[in-house]
Design an enzyme around this catalytic site. Structure first.
Site, PDB file in Angstrom:
ATOM      1  N   ASP A  29       1.021   4.489   4.788  1.00 44.97           N
ATOM      2  CA  ASP A  29       2.239   4.360   4.072  1.00 44.97           C
ATOM      3  C   ASP A  29       3.295   3.842   5.243  1.00 44.97           C
ATOM      4  O   ASP A  29       3.243   3.722   6.404  1.00 44.97           O
ATOM      5  CB  ASP A  29       2.729   6.125   4.022  1.00 44.97           C
ATOM      6  CG  ASP A  29       3.820   6.029   3.221  1.00 44.97           C
ATOM      7  OD1 ASP A  29       4.211   5.310   2.521  1.00 44.97           O
ATOM      8  OD2 ASP A  29       4.455   7.405   3.098  1.00 44.97           O
ATOM      9  N   GLY A  32       7.038  -0.409   2.982  1.00 49.22           N
ATOM     10  CA  GLY A  32       8.376  -0.736   2.500  1.00 49.22           C
ATOM     11  C   GLY A  32       9.381  -0.698   3.518  1.00 49.22           C
ATOM     12  O   GLY A  32      10.355  -1.529   3.703  1.00 49.22           O
ATOM     13  N   ARG A  33       9.422   0.172   4.168  1.00 52.83           N
ATOM     14  CA  ARG A  33      10.453   0.526   5.144  1.00 52.83           C
ATOM     15  C   ARG A  33      10.189  -0.451   6.503  1.00 52.83           C
ATOM     16  O   ARG A  33      11.058  -1.007   6.943  1.00 52.83           O
ATOM     17  CB  ARG A  33      10.133   2.075   5.894  1.00 52.83           C
ATOM     18  CG  ARG A  33      10.848   3.024   5.012  1.00 52.83           C
ATOM     19  CD  ARG A  33      10.376   4.436   5.490  1.00 52.83           C
ATOM     20  NE  ARG A  33       9.142   4.706   4.663  1.00 52.83           N
ATOM     21  CZ  ARG A  33       8.440   5.898   4.813  1.00 52.83           C
ATOM     22  NH1 ARG A  33       8.993   6.873   5.762  1.00 52.83           N
ATOM     23  NH2 ARG A  33       7.548   6.137   4.073  1.00 52.83           N
ATOM     24  N   ASN A  77       1.925   4.976  -8.170  1.00 52.39           N
ATOM     25  CA  ASN A  77       2.499   3.872  -7.704  1.00 52.39           C
ATOM     26  C   ASN A  77       2.611   2.417  -8.948  1.00 52.39           C
ATOM     27  O   ASN A  77       3.485   1.842  -8.749  1.00 52.39           O
ATOM     28  CB  ASN A  77       1.607   3.045  -6.740  1.00 52.39           C
ATOM     29  CG  ASN A  77       1.805   3.898  -5.488  1.00 52.39           C
ATOM     30  OD1 ASN A  77       0.691   3.886  -4.558  1.00 52.39           O
ATOM     31  ND2 ASN A  77       2.852   4.355  -4.922  1.00 52.39           N
ATOM     32  N   TRP A  78       2.205   2.973 -10.161  1.00 50.08           N
ATOM     33  CA  TRP A  78       2.816   1.996 -11.040  1.00 50.08           C
ATOM     34  C   TRP A  78       4.220   2.026 -11.440  1.00 50.08           C
ATOM     35  O   TRP A  78       4.567   1.134 -12.328  1.00 50.08           O
ATOM     36  CB  TRP A  78       1.918   2.125 -12.262  1.00 50.08           C
ATOM     37  CG  TRP A  78       0.452   2.127 -12.164  1.00 50.08           C
ATOM     38  CD1 TRP A  78      -0.588   3.153 -12.023  1.00 50.08           C
ATOM     39  CD2 TRP A  78      -0.356   0.874 -12.135  1.00 50.08           C
ATOM     40  NE1 TRP A  78      -1.826   2.340 -12.066  1.00 50.08           N
ATOM     41  CE2 TRP A  78      -1.596   1.267 -12.166  1.00 50.08           C
ATOM     42  CE3 TRP A  78      -0.015  -0.526 -12.462  1.00 50.08           C
ATOM     43  CZ2 TRP A  78      -2.717   0.305 -12.219  1.00 50.08           C
ATOM     44  CZ3 TRP A  78      -0.947  -1.710 -12.454  1.00 50.08           C
ATOM     45  CH2 TRP A  78      -2.171  -1.176 -12.271  1.00 50.08           C
ATOM     46  N   ARG A  80       6.466   1.624  -9.781  1.00 52.78           N
ATOM     47  CA  ARG A  80       7.063   0.767  -8.888  1.00 52.78           C
ATOM     48  C   ARG A  80       7.942  -0.388  -9.698  1.00 52.78           C
ATOM     49  O   ARG A  80       7.116  -0.958 -10.684  1.00 52.78           O
ATOM     50  CB  ARG A  80       6.178   0.508  -7.570  1.00 52.78           C
ATOM     51  CG  ARG A  80       6.031   1.629  -6.606  1.00 52.78           C
ATOM     52  CD  ARG A  80       5.663   1.161  -5.485  1.00 52.78           C
ATOM     53  NE  ARG A  80       5.404   2.260  -4.732  1.00 52.78           N
ATOM     54  CZ  ARG A  80       5.439   2.455  -3.370  1.00 52.78           C
ATOM     55  NH1 ARG A  80       5.256   1.567  -2.609  1.00 52.78           N
ATOM     56  NH2 ARG A  80       5.329   3.602  -2.580  1.00 52.78           N
ATOM     57  N   GLU A 209      -9.369  17.538   9.064  1.00 52.95           N
ATOM     58  CA  GLU A 209      -8.216  17.779   9.918  1.00 52.95           C
ATOM     59  C   GLU A 209      -7.297  16.620   9.701  1.00 52.95           C
ATOM     60  O   GLU A 209      -7.581  15.438   9.179  1.00 52.95           O
ATOM     61  CB  GLU A 209      -8.785  17.483  11.479  1.00 52.95           C
ATOM     62  CG  GLU A 209      -9.710  18.498  11.871  1.00 52.95           C
ATOM     63  CD  GLU A 209      -9.100  19.982  11.986  1.00 52.95           C
ATOM     64  OE1 GLU A 209      -8.033  19.990  12.302  1.00 52.95           O
ATOM     65  OE2 GLU A 209      -9.945  20.966  11.621  1.00 52.95           O
TER      66      GLU A 209
HETATM   67  C1  IPE Z   1       0.917   7.322  -0.862  1.00 52.17           C
HETATM   68  O1  IPE Z   1       1.986   6.725  -0.665  1.00 52.17           O
HETATM   69  C2  IPE Z   1       0.199   6.353  -1.742  1.00 52.17           C
HETATM   70  C3  IPE Z   1      -0.599   5.282  -0.828  1.00 52.17           C
HETATM   71  C4  IPE Z   1      -0.447   4.973   0.467  1.00 52.17           C
HETATM   72  C5  IPE Z   1      -1.073   4.095  -1.680  1.00 52.17           C
HETATM   73  P1  IPE Z   1       3.516   6.892  -1.519  1.00 52.17           P
HETATM   74  O2  IPE Z   1       4.776   6.153  -0.708  1.00 52.17           O
HETATM   75  O3  IPE Z   1       3.162   6.447  -2.955  1.00 52.17           O
HETATM   76  O4  IPE Z   1       3.807   8.361  -1.473  1.00 52.17           O
HETATM   77  P2  IPE Z   1       4.942   9.328  -1.729  1.00 52.17           P
HETATM   78  O5  IPE Z   1       5.760   8.747  -2.949  1.00 52.17           O
HETATM   79  O6  IPE Z   1       5.930   8.839  -0.581  1.00 52.17           O
HETATM   80  O7  IPE Z   1       4.809  10.666  -1.637  1.00 52.17           O
HETATM   81  C1  IPE Z   2       2.461   2.277   1.216  1.00 53.19           C
HETATM   82  O1  IPE Z   2       3.694   1.822   1.644  1.00 53.19           O
HETATM   83  C2  IPE Z   2       1.961   1.195   0.330  1.00 53.19           C
HETATM   84  C3  IPE Z   2       1.604   1.635  -1.040  1.00 53.19           C
HETATM   85  C4  IPE Z   2       2.088   2.887  -1.457  1.00 53.19           C
HETATM   86  C5  IPE Z   2       1.339   0.838  -1.829  1.00 53.19           C
HETATM   87  P1  IPE Z   2       5.152   2.105   0.819  1.00 53.19           P
HETATM   88  O2  IPE Z   2       5.340   0.866   0.088  1.00 53.19           O
HETATM   89  O3  IPE Z   2       5.117   3.514  -0.084  1.00 53.19           O
HETATM   90  O4  IPE Z   2       6.059   2.112   1.978  1.00 53.19           O
HETATM   91  P2  IPE Z   2       7.585   3.025   1.918  1.00 53.19           P
HETATM   92  O5  IPE Z   2       7.162   4.537   2.048  1.00 53.19           O
HETATM   93  O6  IPE Z   2       8.255   2.864   0.885  1.00 53.19           O
HETATM   94  O7  IPE Z   2       7.918   2.555   3.399  1.00 53.19           O
HETATM   95 MG    MG Z   3       5.499   5.526   0.816  1.00 53.96          MG
END
Ligand code: IPE
Ligand code: IPE
Ligand code: MG
Length: 251
Positions: A29, A32-33, A77-78, A80, A209
């Site tokens: 995760d 994006g940030r 994630n769809w 997005r 864990e």
């Molecule tokens: C979880 O991350 C899914 C993946 C890492 C692929 P998200 O970014 O989608 O989760 P939330 O929305 O913060 O819970």
């Molecule tokens: C994880 O990074 C990758 C996927 C969920 C595909 P994010 O895209 O969720 O990154 P943040 O949480 O927005 O920073």
């Molecule tokens: Mg995320």
């Protein structure tokens, strides 16, 4: 900082204190940030995240981790933006090209967790071919793509219904999950400072864990993996029972 891998080679004493998990799962995760902090589009973060993913799984393999699971794209994630989803699909195709090219070098069995139904026929065929071509290898890389823990449990139950099973047991569910070829994860690592499971391995994580780090996934290094394994090595896993320590036994 020296990595666990190099310490392991130099000092057998350190090796004894470390427990290399048989199965590590990563919730990757923060892509994006990471991109946003560089004033770049989110897709840039995913692209860097994919490079880091390849490096981290290779490192885990060097450490002797036999099963690795990565959460790459969830059933949620769809939601997005289309551009972002399309960019992630392209990265999946790129990952597969590289995996085919490196098959003999990496020697890892790739398994996709999740339904392949939403993907184009071309992508689906390539996913299935990669699973087939890599099936000779023992070490497993589970790539959770269009994966959701709830979807997985429902899918397992529907498979059991199709088989005519009338009494469901925990063992039957486990053996019908997408992860059926791997033991439950010993350690689940989540990056980017979030403390939630986000529909990942809900059944399998019953006694895993957890290790959380504020590091964003594209900043993840070998030393961060070492730190997660070091923390895991210090944990006492009780599975609901009582672990009697030597000192307790004496008193
Ligand atoms: C979880 O991350 C899914 C993946 C890492 C692929 P998200 O970014 O989608 O989760 P939330 O929305 O913060 O819970
Ligand atoms: C994880 O990074 C990758 C996927 C969920 C595909 P994010 O895209 O969720 O990154 P943040 O949480 O927005 O920073
Ligand atoms: Mg995320």
């Amino acid at each position: 900082m020296a990595s666990i891998f190099s310490i392991k080679k130099k000092s057998s004493k350190t090796t004894r204190e470390l427990h290399i998990p048989e199965h590590i799962a990563f919730i990757m995760d923060g892509n994006g940030r990471w991109a946003k902090s560089r004033s770049m589009p989110r897709e840039y973060g995913h692209s860097k995240g994919a490079d880091v993913f390849r490096d981290i799984i290779r490192y885990c393999g060097e450490l002797g981790v036999k099963h690795i699971t990565v959460y790459a794209f969830s059933t949620e994630n769809w939601k997005r933006p289309e551009n972002e989803v399309n960019a992630i699909m392209k990265l999946l195709a790129k990952f597969m090209d590289e995996a085919f090219a490196d098959l003999e070098k990496e020697k890892v069995r790739v398994i996709f967790l999740g339904s392949k139904e939403p993907f184009s026929a071309e992508l689906r065929e390539r996913m299935e071919k990669l699973e087939r071509d890599s099936s000779v290898y023992e070490r497993i890389l589970n790539v959770a793509f269009n994966y959701g823990g709830r979807d997985e449990i429902v899918h397992a139950c529907n498979e059991l219904i199709k088989e005519g099973v009338t009494t469901i047991t925990p063992e039957l569910i486990s053996s019908h999950l997408y992860t059926r070829l791997s033991p439950d994860p010993d350690l689940i690592v989540r990056t980017a400072g979030e403390y939630r499971i986000s529909n990942f391995l809900m059944w399998q994580s019953a006694y895993s864990e957890f290790y959380f780090t504020d590091k964003l996934w594209p900043d993840m290094t070998h030393e961060d993996v070492d730190a997660a394994i070091a923390a895991y090595s210090g944990r006492e896993r009780r599975y609901g029972g009582v672990v009697e320590k030597k000192e307790d036994a004496k008193s």
